[in-house]
Enzyme design. Structure first.
Site, PDB file in Angstrom:
ATOM      1  N   SER A  79      35.941  19.779 -29.180  1.00  0.00           N
ATOM      2  CA  SER A  79      34.452  20.010 -28.954  1.00  0.00           C
ATOM      3  C   SER A  79      34.378  18.737 -28.140  1.00  0.00           C
ATOM      4  O   SER A  79      34.641  18.456 -26.745  1.00  0.00           O
ATOM      5  CB  SER A  79      33.826  19.824 -30.076  1.00  0.00           C
ATOM      6  OG  SER A  79      32.787  20.602 -29.989  1.00  0.00           O
ATOM      7  N   HIS A  80      33.266  17.867 -28.417  1.00  0.00           N
ATOM      8  CA  HIS A  80      32.911  16.665 -27.457  1.00  0.00           C
ATOM      9  C   HIS A  80      33.727  15.800 -27.424  1.00  0.00           C
ATOM     10  O   HIS A  80      33.385  14.570 -26.749  1.00  0.00           O
ATOM     11  CB  HIS A  80      31.477  16.416 -27.959  1.00  0.00           C
ATOM     12  CG  HIS A  80      31.408  15.974 -29.512  1.00  0.00           C
ATOM     13  ND1 HIS A  80      31.571  16.970 -30.413  1.00  0.00           N
ATOM     14  CD2 HIS A  80      31.286  14.801 -29.790  1.00  0.00           C
ATOM     15  CE1 HIS A  80      31.554  16.242 -31.683  1.00  0.00           C
ATOM     16  NE2 HIS A  80      31.579  14.944 -31.389  1.00  0.00           N
ATOM     17  N   ASP A 118      29.062  20.662 -23.521  1.00  0.00           N
ATOM     18  CA  ASP A 118      30.388  19.625 -23.924  1.00  0.00           C
ATOM     19  C   ASP A 118      31.632  20.623 -23.496  1.00  0.00           C
ATOM     20  O   ASP A 118      31.833  21.383 -22.809  1.00  0.00           O
ATOM     21  CB  ASP A 118      30.124  19.671 -25.469  1.00  0.00           C
ATOM     22  CG  ASP A 118      30.371  20.742 -26.429  1.00  0.00           C
ATOM     23  OD1 ASP A 118      30.241  21.936 -25.604  1.00  0.00           O
ATOM     24  OD2 ASP A 118      30.617  20.605 -27.392  1.00  0.00           O
ATOM     25  N   ASP A 145      33.741  22.334 -25.119  1.00  0.00           N
ATOM     26  CA  ASP A 145      33.895  23.925 -25.590  1.00  0.00           C
ATOM     27  C   ASP A 145      32.614  24.632 -25.239  1.00  0.00           C
ATOM     28  O   ASP A 145      32.444  25.812 -25.788  1.00  0.00           O
ATOM     29  CB  ASP A 145      34.448  24.192 -27.071  1.00  0.00           C
ATOM     30  CG  ASP A 145      33.546  23.568 -28.246  1.00  0.00           C
ATOM     31  OD1 ASP A 145      32.524  22.488 -27.700  1.00  0.00           O
ATOM     32  OD2 ASP A 145      33.428  24.150 -29.200  1.00  0.00           O
ATOM     33  N   ASP A 176      29.672  24.684 -26.290  1.00  0.00           N
ATOM     34  CA  ASP A 176      28.535  24.952 -27.256  1.00  0.00           C
ATOM     35  C   ASP A 176      27.363  24.139 -27.379  1.00  0.00           C
ATOM     36  O   ASP A 176      26.230  24.498 -27.898  1.00  0.00           O
ATOM     37  CB  ASP A 176      29.152  25.385 -28.916  1.00  0.00           C
ATOM     38  CG  ASP A 176      29.801  24.179 -29.129  1.00  0.00           C
ATOM     39  OD1 ASP A 176      29.906  23.118 -28.657  1.00  0.00           O
ATOM     40  OD2 ASP A 176      30.224  24.268 -30.331  1.00  0.00           O
ATOM     41  N   ARG A 177      27.485  22.988 -26.672  1.00  0.00           N
ATOM     42  CA  ARG A 177      26.370  22.112 -26.654  1.00  0.00           C
ATOM     43  C   ARG A 177      25.515  21.968 -25.265  1.00  0.00           C
ATOM     44  O   ARG A 177      26.086  22.495 -24.301  1.00  0.00           O
ATOM     45  CB  ARG A 177      26.772  20.694 -26.752  1.00  0.00           C
ATOM     46  CG  ARG A 177      27.500  20.344 -28.261  1.00  0.00           C
ATOM     47  CD  ARG A 177      27.761  18.957 -28.517  1.00  0.00           C
ATOM     48  NE  ARG A 177      28.247  18.643 -29.760  1.00  0.00           N
ATOM     49  CZ  ARG A 177      28.174  17.523 -30.344  1.00  0.00           C
ATOM     50  NH1 ARG A 177      27.863  16.461 -29.929  1.00  0.00           N
ATOM     51  NH2 ARG A 177      28.693  17.237 -31.766  1.00  0.00           N
ATOM     52  N   LYS A 208      26.593  27.709 -31.779  1.00  0.00           N
ATOM     53  CA  LYS A 208      25.469  26.960 -30.777  1.00  0.00           C
ATOM     54  C   LYS A 208      25.952  27.522 -29.411  1.00  0.00           C
ATOM     55  O   LYS A 208      27.224  27.725 -29.274  1.00  0.00           O
ATOM     56  CB  LYS A 208      25.365  25.676 -31.052  1.00  0.00           C
ATOM     57  CG  LYS A 208      26.460  24.930 -31.056  1.00  0.00           C
ATOM     58  CD  LYS A 208      26.334  23.341 -31.479  1.00  0.00           C
ATOM     59  CE  LYS A 208      27.325  22.590 -31.358  1.00  0.00           C
ATOM     60  NZ  LYS A 208      28.241  22.508 -32.658  1.00  0.00           N
TER      61      LYS A 208
HETATM   62  C1  VG1 Z   1      28.486  16.588 -35.003  1.00  0.00           C
HETATM   63  C2  VG1 Z   1      27.166  16.736 -34.861  1.00  0.00           C
HETATM   64  C3  VG1 Z   1      26.735  18.118 -35.522  1.00  0.00           C
HETATM   65  C4  VG1 Z   1      27.447  19.155 -34.908  1.00  0.00           C
HETATM   66  C5  VG1 Z   1      29.035  18.811 -34.794  1.00  0.00           C
HETATM   67  C6  VG1 Z   1      30.039  19.888 -34.266  1.00  0.00           C
HETATM   68  O1  VG1 Z   1      29.026  16.242 -36.397  1.00  0.00           O
HETATM   69  O2  VG1 Z   1      26.355  15.759 -35.444  1.00  0.00           O
HETATM   70  O3  VG1 Z   1      25.371  18.355 -35.438  1.00  0.00           O
HETATM   71  O4  VG1 Z   1      27.316  20.351 -35.700  1.00  0.00           O
HETATM   72  O5  VG1 Z   1      29.370  17.664 -34.393  1.00  0.00           O
HETATM   73  O6  VG1 Z   1      29.745  19.949 -33.098  1.00  0.00           O
HETATM   74  P1  VG1 Z   1      29.151  14.990 -37.022  1.00  0.00           P
HETATM   75  O7  VG1 Z   1      29.755  15.116 -38.402  1.00  0.00           O
HETATM   76  O8  VG1 Z   1      29.960  13.959 -35.840  1.00  0.00           O
HETATM   77  O9  VG1 Z   1      27.987  14.292 -36.853  1.00  0.00           O
HETATM   78  V1  VG1 Z   1      30.633  20.147 -31.728  1.00  0.00           V
HETATM   79  O10 VG1 Z   1      29.893  20.746 -30.352  1.00  0.00           O
HETATM   80  O11 VG1 Z   1      31.647  18.778 -31.943  1.00  0.00           O
HETATM   81  O12 VG1 Z   1      31.705  21.514 -32.452  1.00  0.00           O
HETATM   82 CO    CO Z   2      31.130  21.715 -29.187  1.00  0.00          CO
END
Ligand code: VG1
Ligand code: CO
Length: 628
Positions: free
Chosen positions: A160-161, A341, A343, A345-346, A448
């Site tokens: 993801s990010h 981001d 993938d 979704d953000r 998302k």
């Molecule tokens: C983070 C964010 C959370 C989000 C998750 C996955 O998690 O705070 O709100 O749902 O990433 O996003 P954490 O546990 O690091 O706070 V993604 O776009 O990385 O799948």
């Molecule tokens: Co993501």
């Protein structure tokens, strides 16, 4: 050799260049049937590998770990076999027949797809769907699963990010048959199986899946298992067309006063932005920025926040703290800026000289539901993750609809969205939800959706300007945001992240908060006074499952009686060490004070909270890595 002549990521990147993704419908469907040479199913002995516990969203590790370069051979195979065994167990002991496998294009994407397809085929998965070039955004995978009742799950290769490339992160998420991320019951069982795995199944022989084959190409891996190359776009674009008024948006997009800048951050969302914004809505190609996926995201950190989307932030006339740069002429800037981001979704949303915090964006979308056809009649329910601001709550209250506060992670929204569909309970759809971490979406899918958020804002701008005469300046994002604050008050909000903290040190901060401020007696007479502390736990209102230890909340009161809140949480998406997240929020009704920059308005609160929990002393961190 399992994948002789396997497709390489460099090739994928070139395929995803400017004109690689031909719109679906125009793609000649091939239906070629390729048979791989003599393959044999083999059962390979293995030993359990520790630490395969998925976090907030999937399992993320350094790519070298997945590649088996750190001493643990068969990392991918062990994880996928455990995943598949869990999926089979919840499917009455039968292996799911149809699974989609796609990734965000990061380094190791294509090799992992080859390995995973072999494990799936050897286990008897009959129908494996892989998008052209192996790349699909997470929301598109969710849409594809929902569009096809045959598809029982989606394996999404993404961290993801988190950054990608050698030395960076790779990850795997799993989505269930309604498109939603697997819940904790699933991931706990997967983890448990990974601790006692003895063997996995795979194919021996030369298996070469040409990920660049035409849509419709079928590659037979075994006599009963076939990989089909699918169009990544079609189902997702169809869903978006139902959510929004594409013809009206297309007409609005042609107004000379309007312009959009979309930053794909070299992630999987870029080709989808091209497909929708340029090919469907007819916006000029120049609205796309960094929309070609790259395996290392151009060495960037594909997290659309004020720190890592610095280029877009600057192009929108903003300073790094999110306030407007006084030296920039706002009239020369794009009307709307958005980023995705890795993938897809953000989302980050900004107007000319106006950063919209994700919590405000969610509340404003809710208040402007009538601008979005998906919400016709008004949302019947909304939700936010607990650390997100209460800006949504006040709008929900005004609309008289239920507003849920859930633990962090999109998986906790799934049951609420599917309450009627899957459980025969209250219907909360149309449903709107979001997280402070730049995640926004609705029940159109079960993830998302970064592009959806950008289109929601185009729709809001379009509705706000329905009476603006041609040639006149548009009602801007800034106008919409300030009017919203004037109506509801402003929830000043910002988050500090302390990345790369030693795990023991991070835990000692959390333990201190628990023992002193949650379990202990609070007697504080500080200027910004600590009044109570609690640990968030959640009971799902639909299936009554529970989640505990979901964040530590400290409630404060300012000398004038205004409430404020600071939440402490440890991230569940890191691949090494710990990240402490500190979420700061303060409500301000006084319109005269709405113009202040959020980090400035929250500075004293932050200092007070950080001192109380002895963060600096216990972790050695002098300053946060990210403020957003
Ligand atoms: C983070 C964010 C959370 C989000 C998750 C996955 O998690 O705070 O709100 O749902 O990433 O996003 P954490 O546990 O690091 O706070 V993604 O776009 O990385 O799948
Ligand atoms: Co993501």
């Amino acid at each position: 050799m399992r994948f002789a002549g396997a497709f390489t990521w460099a090739f994928a990147a070139s395929v995803l260049g400017a004109d690689a993704f031909v719109p679906s419908g125009k793609v000649p469907r091939a239906f070629t049937t390729l048979s791989s040479t003599t393959v044999k199913i083999s059962e390979v002995p293995t030993t359990p590998i520790p630490g395969m516990k998925p976090g907030t969203s999937g399992l993320r590790k350094k790519v070298e770990v997945w590649q088996g370069k750190t001493g643990e051979k068969y990392y991918v195979e062990n994880f996928i076999q455990s995943l598949l065994d869990t999926a089979s167990a919840s499917n009455g002991g039968r292996v799911p027949e149809t699974i989609i496998v796609a990734g965000d294009g990061r380094y190791f994407n294509d090799e992992a797809i080859q390995i995973i397809c072999c494990v799936l085929a050897a286990n008897g998965v009959k129908d494996i769907r892989v998008p052209v070039a192996g790349i699909m955004s997470t929301p598109a995978v969710s849409a594809a699963i929902r569009a096809s009742p045959d598809i029982k799950g989606g394996i999404i290769l993404t961290a993801s990010h988190n950054p990608g490339g050698p030395g960076e992160d790779f990850g795997i998420k799993y989505n269930l048959e309604y498109g939603q991320p697997a819940g904790e019951d699933f991931t706990d069982e997967l983890y448990e199986r990974s601790t006692r795995i003895q063997s996995f199944k795979t194919l021996e022989g030369a298996v070469d899946i040409d990920l660049n084959a035409k849509v419709g190409t079928q590659i037979h891996l075994t006599p009963s298992s076939v990989v089909t190359i699918i169009d990544p776009f079609e189902d997702y674009v169809n869903v978006l067309k139902k959510c929004f008024d594409f013809p009206a948006m297309s007409a609005f997009g042609k107004r000379p006063e309007f312009s959009l800048l979309f930053d794909g951050m070299h992630g999987a969302g870029g080709p989808f932005a091209r497909r929708v914004l340029v090919e469907e809505l007819g916006l000029d190609e120049s609205c796309l920025f960094r929309c070609n996926p790259l395996p290392d995201f151009g060495k960037g950190h594909p997290d659309p926040n004020l720190t890592y989307a610095a280029e877009l932030v600057k192009k929108m006339g903003l300073l790094p703290d999110g306030s407007a740069d006084p030296n920039v002429d706002l009239k020369q800037l794009p009307t709307l800026g958005a980023a995705n981001d890795g993938d897809g979704d953000r989302n980050l949303i900004a107007g000319a000289g106006c950063f919209v915090t994700p919590s405000d964006s969610l509340a404003i979308i809710c208040d402007n539901w009538s601008a979005i056809p998906h919400f016709a009649g008004g949302p019947k329910g909304v939700a936010r993750s607990m650390p997100s601001s209460a800006a949504l709550d006040v709008v929900a209250e005004a609309l008289g609809i239920p507003c849920f506060s859930t633990p962090t992670g999109w998986k906790f929204f799934g049951n609420l969205m599917s309450s009627k569909e899957l459980f025969g309970k209250t219907d909360y759809t149309p449903f709107l939800c979001g997280e402070e971490s730049f995640g926004t979406g609705s029940d159109h899918i079960r993830e998302k959706d970064g592009l959806w958020a950008a289109l929601a804002w185009v729709s809001i701008l379009m509705a706000a300007n329905k009476d603006t005469p041609q040639g006149q300046p548009l009602v801007s994002v800034r106008d919409i945001v300030t009017r919203h604050w004037a109506k509801y008050g402003r929830h000043f909000y910002c988050r500090y992240d302390y990345e790369g903290v030693d795990s023991n040190d991070a835990n000692s901060v959390m333990d201190l908060i628990r023992s002193e401020f949650v379990a202990g007696e609070i007697a504080d007479n500080g200027d910004i006074q600590l009044v109570s502390g609690e640990e968030f736990s959640y009971t799902d209102p639909v299936d009554f499952s529970t989640a505990s230890k979901q964040g530590l909340i400290l409630n404060f009161t300012y000398p004038n009686g205004d409430p404020a809140r600071v939440v402490f949480r440890l991230s569940g998406t890191g691949s090494a060490g710990a990240t402490i997240r500190v979420y700061l929020e303060k409500y301000e009704k006084d319109i005269e004070k709405h113009g202040e920059s959020a980090p400035v308005a929250l500075k004293n609160l932050a200092n007070r909270a950080i001192e109380l929990v002895q963060l600096q002393k216990l972790t050695g961190c002098d300053a946060p890595t990210v403020i957003t």
